[in-house]
Design a protein around this motif. Structure first.
Motif, PDB file in Angstrom:
ATOM      1  N   LEU A 162       0.834  -1.202   0.000  1.00 56.49           N
ATOM      2  CA  LEU A 162       0.000   0.000   0.000  1.00 56.49           C
ATOM      3  C   LEU A 162       0.867   1.249   0.000  1.00 56.49           C
ATOM      4  O   LEU A 162       0.586   2.218  -0.711  1.00 56.49           O
ATOM      5  CB  LEU A 162      -0.926   0.001   1.220  1.00 56.49           C
ATOM      6  N   GLY A 163       1.917   1.225   0.799  1.00 54.92           N
ATOM      7  CA  GLY A 163       2.835   2.365   0.866  1.00 54.92           C
ATOM      8  C   GLY A 163       3.540   2.609  -0.454  1.00 54.92           C
ATOM      9  O   GLY A 163       3.697   3.755  -0.893  1.00 54.92           O
ATOM     10  N   GLN A 164       3.947   1.540  -1.119  1.00 51.83           N
ATOM     11  CA  GLN A 164       4.623   1.677  -2.415  1.00 51.83           C
ATOM     12  C   GLN A 164       3.699   2.285  -3.462  1.00 51.83           C
ATOM     13  O   GLN A 164       4.084   3.189  -4.212  1.00 51.83           O
ATOM     14  CB  GLN A 164       5.126   0.303  -2.883  1.00 51.83           C
ATOM     15  N   LEU A 165       2.452   1.797  -3.496  1.00 52.54           N
ATOM     16  CA  LEU A 165       1.490   2.292  -4.476  1.00 52.54           C
ATOM     17  C   LEU A 165       1.142   3.763  -4.212  1.00 52.54           C
ATOM     18  O   LEU A 165       1.087   4.579  -5.139  1.00 52.54           O
ATOM     19  CB  LEU A 165       0.210   1.443  -4.431  1.00 52.54           C
TER      20      LEU A 165
ATOM     21  N   ARG B  46       2.902   5.977  -2.496  1.00 52.73           N
ATOM     22  CA  ARG B  46       4.075   6.835  -2.680  1.00 52.73           C
ATOM     23  C   ARG B  46       4.310   7.137  -4.167  1.00 52.73           C
ATOM     24  O   ARG B  46       4.606   8.274  -4.543  1.00 52.73           O
ATOM     25  CB  ARG B  46       5.327   6.180  -2.086  1.00 52.73           C
ATOM     26  N   ALA B  47       4.150   6.136  -5.012  1.00 50.59           N
ATOM     27  CA  ALA B  47       4.360   6.337  -6.450  1.00 50.59           C
ATOM     28  C   ALA B  47       3.395   7.382  -7.003  1.00 50.59           C
ATOM     29  O   ALA B  47       3.788   8.256  -7.786  1.00 50.59           O
ATOM     30  CB  ALA B  47       4.197   5.009  -7.188  1.00 50.59           C
TER      31      ALA B  47
ATOM     32  N   VAL C 249       9.019  11.428  -2.481  1.00 49.66           N
ATOM     33  CA  VAL C 249       8.231  11.311  -1.261  1.00 49.66           C
ATOM     34  C   VAL C 249       8.749  10.151  -0.423  1.00 49.66           C
ATOM     35  O   VAL C 249       8.976   9.052  -0.929  1.00 49.66           O
ATOM     36  CB  VAL C 249       6.732  11.074  -1.598  1.00 49.66           C
ATOM     37  N   HIS C 250       8.966  10.401   0.860  1.00 46.94           N
ATOM     38  CA  HIS C 250       9.303   9.352   1.825  1.00 46.94           C
ATOM     39  C   HIS C 250       8.043   9.128   2.662  1.00 46.94           C
ATOM     40  O   HIS C 250       7.674   9.972   3.481  1.00 46.94           O
ATOM     41  CB  HIS C 250      10.472   9.783   2.722  1.00 46.94           C
ATOM     42  N   LEU C 251       7.372   8.007   2.426  1.00 51.08           N
ATOM     43  CA  LEU C 251       6.071   7.755   3.055  1.00 51.08           C
ATOM     44  C   LEU C 251       6.181   6.667   4.114  1.00 51.08           C
ATOM     45  O   LEU C 251       6.738   5.596   3.867  1.00 51.08           O
ATOM     46  CB  LEU C 251       5.048   7.343   1.994  1.00 51.08           C
TER      47      LEU C 251
END
Length: 300
Positions: A258-261, A263-264, A274-276
């Motif tokens: 979820l974080g990767q999606l 953040r992209a 972005v560092h999420l």
């Protein structure tokens, strides 16, 4: 249009009403030409009124993408429905958007409320690409028999059919006046809110079966870094421990994805690195908490 009219600035508000999943967010995104509102196959994804800025010639139309109107069962629902009607009563133009495939009792109840409030409203029949052409006129006549809409537009927000004509009409309905926003601004959204909405959309996309409406996302910190990047910390609030486990996934795999999606998409939207960092917390009655609803841009 005369030369005088062509150079006269216009600015006003247009509220798009409708039942959940009528296609309001898709229409707003199509008019603006960029992604402003969450678009999901799940209903009730737009929670707060989102103002998108649509430019058409010398007209600036502030489009109010309202939450879908439905029967409220909890404080969150009441706030969402209240926000929708609030957007209509304050607007210079009002449009009811209807999925042409589904003339439901819910749609008829919305029309009854429009009638009771004596709102001048246009009708937008959406998703016409999914309905046989010979059925469209009878559907329009059925709805106009319930309430005399000022005019009717037939569009497909998904393909763009009829959207340009609708946009031009909304622009013409705006009162004369100076623009409220810069010409190149596309939304009245702060970036913290937009970041929360992006993550919330990814949760809907990935977990729509297991986690229908039991979550919300808050951006707790937004830290500007010297290298131009931004560090964002967000909390995903769920109602039960079992839902927390779903969001985390086995070994934290789900929340990592979820974080990767998210953040992209944030990097694409914000035009910067972005560092999420995502965290999950259980708050059983978040949908009943007035303070939390206000933080989401909703008022009871």
């Amino acid at each position: 249009m005369t030369a005088v009219e062509a150079t006269t600035k216009r600015c006003g508000f247009a509220a798009i009403l409708g039942a959940p999943n009528a296609g309001k967010s898709t229409l707003v995104n199509k008019l603006i030409g960029t992604k402003i509102s969450i678009v999901s196959h799940k209903v009730q994804t737009t929670r707060a009124r989102i103002r998108a800025i649509y430019m058409n010639g010398q007209s600036q139309v502030v489009l109010v993408d309202t939450p879908g109107i439905f029967k409220p069962r909890r404080k969150l629902d009441e706030a969402m429905v209240g926000n929708a009607w609030g957007g209509a009563t304050e607007a210079d133009a009002v449009a009811l958007m209807v999925d042409a495939r589904h003339i439901t009792d819910e749609v008829k109840e919305i029309i009854e409320t429009i009638k009771a409030q004596n709102l001048k409203a246009m009708l937008i029949l959406n998703k016409i690409d999914l309905v046989p052409a010979e059925k469209l006129l009878p559907i329009s006549e059925e709805l106009n028999a319930l309430y005399p809409f000022t005019e009717t537009f037939m569009v497909s927000a998904q393909t763009g059919s009829g959207v340009e004509k609708l946009g031009s009409r909304l622009a013409a309905l705006m009162p004369e006046g100076e623009w409220l926003y810069p010409e190149d601004q596309t939304a009245d959204l702060n970036l913290r809110f937009l970041a929360s909405e992006i993550t919330r959309e990814k949760i809907y996309e990935r977990l729509h079966e297991e986690l229908p409406y039991a979550s919300t996302v808050e951006t707790e910190t937004w830290e500007e870094r010297k290298d131009g990047s931004v560090k964002i910390q967000q909390v995903v609030f769920v109602a039960r421990d079992s839902q927390k486990a779903i969001v985390l996934g086995k070994g934290g795999a789900q929340i990592k994805l979820l974080g990767q999606l998210a953040r992209a998409e944030m990097e694409e939207s914000f035009g910067r690195k972005v560092h999420l960092f995502l965290f999950v917390k259980v708050r059983e009655n978040w949908a009943e908490d007035p303070e939390r609803l206000r933080m989401m841009g909703l008022e009871l």
